[in-house]
Scaffold this active site. Structure first.
Site, PDB file in Angstrom:
ATOM      1  CG  ASP A 192     -22.608 -26.757   8.245  1.00  0.00           C
ATOM      2  OD1 ASP A 192     -21.747 -25.906   8.548  1.00  0.00           O
ATOM      3  OD2 ASP A 192     -22.557 -27.443   7.202  1.00  0.00           O
ATOM      4  CG  ASP A 249     -20.756 -29.782   3.907  1.00  0.00           C
ATOM      5  OD1 ASP A 249     -20.410 -29.642   5.096  1.00  0.00           O
ATOM      6  OD2 ASP A 249     -20.902 -28.836   3.123  1.00  0.00           O
TER       7      ASP A 249
END
Length: 209
Positions: free
Chosen positions: A176, A162
């Site tokens: 995402d 991330d």
């Protein structure tokens, strides 16, 4: 004269007695109230080859973009290092073993199973309803592309990378984002697909009345 009148009345009676039979005649794919056209009721919603091609193209593009950005961040930005971009937005390299936005970080195996089941369900749904709305290949393609990209990282590495950090929200990645956008587009497409036939039925009912 009497015979002619008798024959005329008998003919008219024959027509009246046969009318209900025509009204009650069963037609496959039609509704008993006669409001839904046969062509609409019998229209197949199953995905065609063109729909599958569009889905595959969108999913492949989403997967490639997500994997490329993760590779660049992992190569150029140190783990737990943050690079300010603008305002609250920064590139923050973190590793996440959970699902989107860091949820269920301690249940990687469960996340892998749930993601696999979700991808299978989306493919089955698309096979049945891919022609329901033109945006469905885009929506499901984004969902599958994002889900498969994160799933591949969890299976291969045990975590996902991330890096998109807005400070007031857990860091996330492009996969995402694709999943969230895909859900929004899917809901909008389903609402639009249901609204069209409903409006058509209302117009037909108003015309008949």
């Amino acid at each position: 004269m009497g015979d002619a009148v008798h024959r005329l009345q008998a003919k008219a009676g024959t027509e009246l007695s046969s009318e209900p039979a025509r009204k009650n005649e069963f037609r496959p794919g039609s509704r008993t109230d006669g409001l839904a056209p046969i062509s609409v009721a019998a229209r197949s919603l199953a995905a065609h080859p063109a729909h599958w091609f569009s889905l595959a193209a969108v999913a492949a593009a989403a997967l490639f973009a997500d994997q490329l950005t993760k590779h660049v961040v992992a190569s150029e930005v140190g783990l737990d290092t943050e690079v300010k971009v603008v305002g609250p937005f920064s590139i923050h390299h973190v590793q996440n073993s959970g699902i989107a936005f860091g949820l269920f970080a301690s249940a990687t195996a469960v996340v892998i199973v749930l993601t696999t089941v979700a991808v299978g369900w989306m493919l089955a749904y698309f096979a049945r309803s891919g022609a329901r709305h033109p945006l469905l290949p885009v929506a499901v393609g984004l969902l599958i592309g994002g889900s498969v990209s994160n799933l591949a990282d969890r299976v291969r590495l045990g975590y996902v990378t991330d890096f998109l950090d807005f400070r007031y929200w857990p860091a996330f990645n492009l996969a995402d984002s694709f999943i969230v956008i895909g859900v929004a587009v899917l809901l909008g497409a389903l609402v639009a697909a249901d609204r069209g036939p409903r409006r058509s039925r209302v117009r037909e009912a108003a015309t008949r009345s």
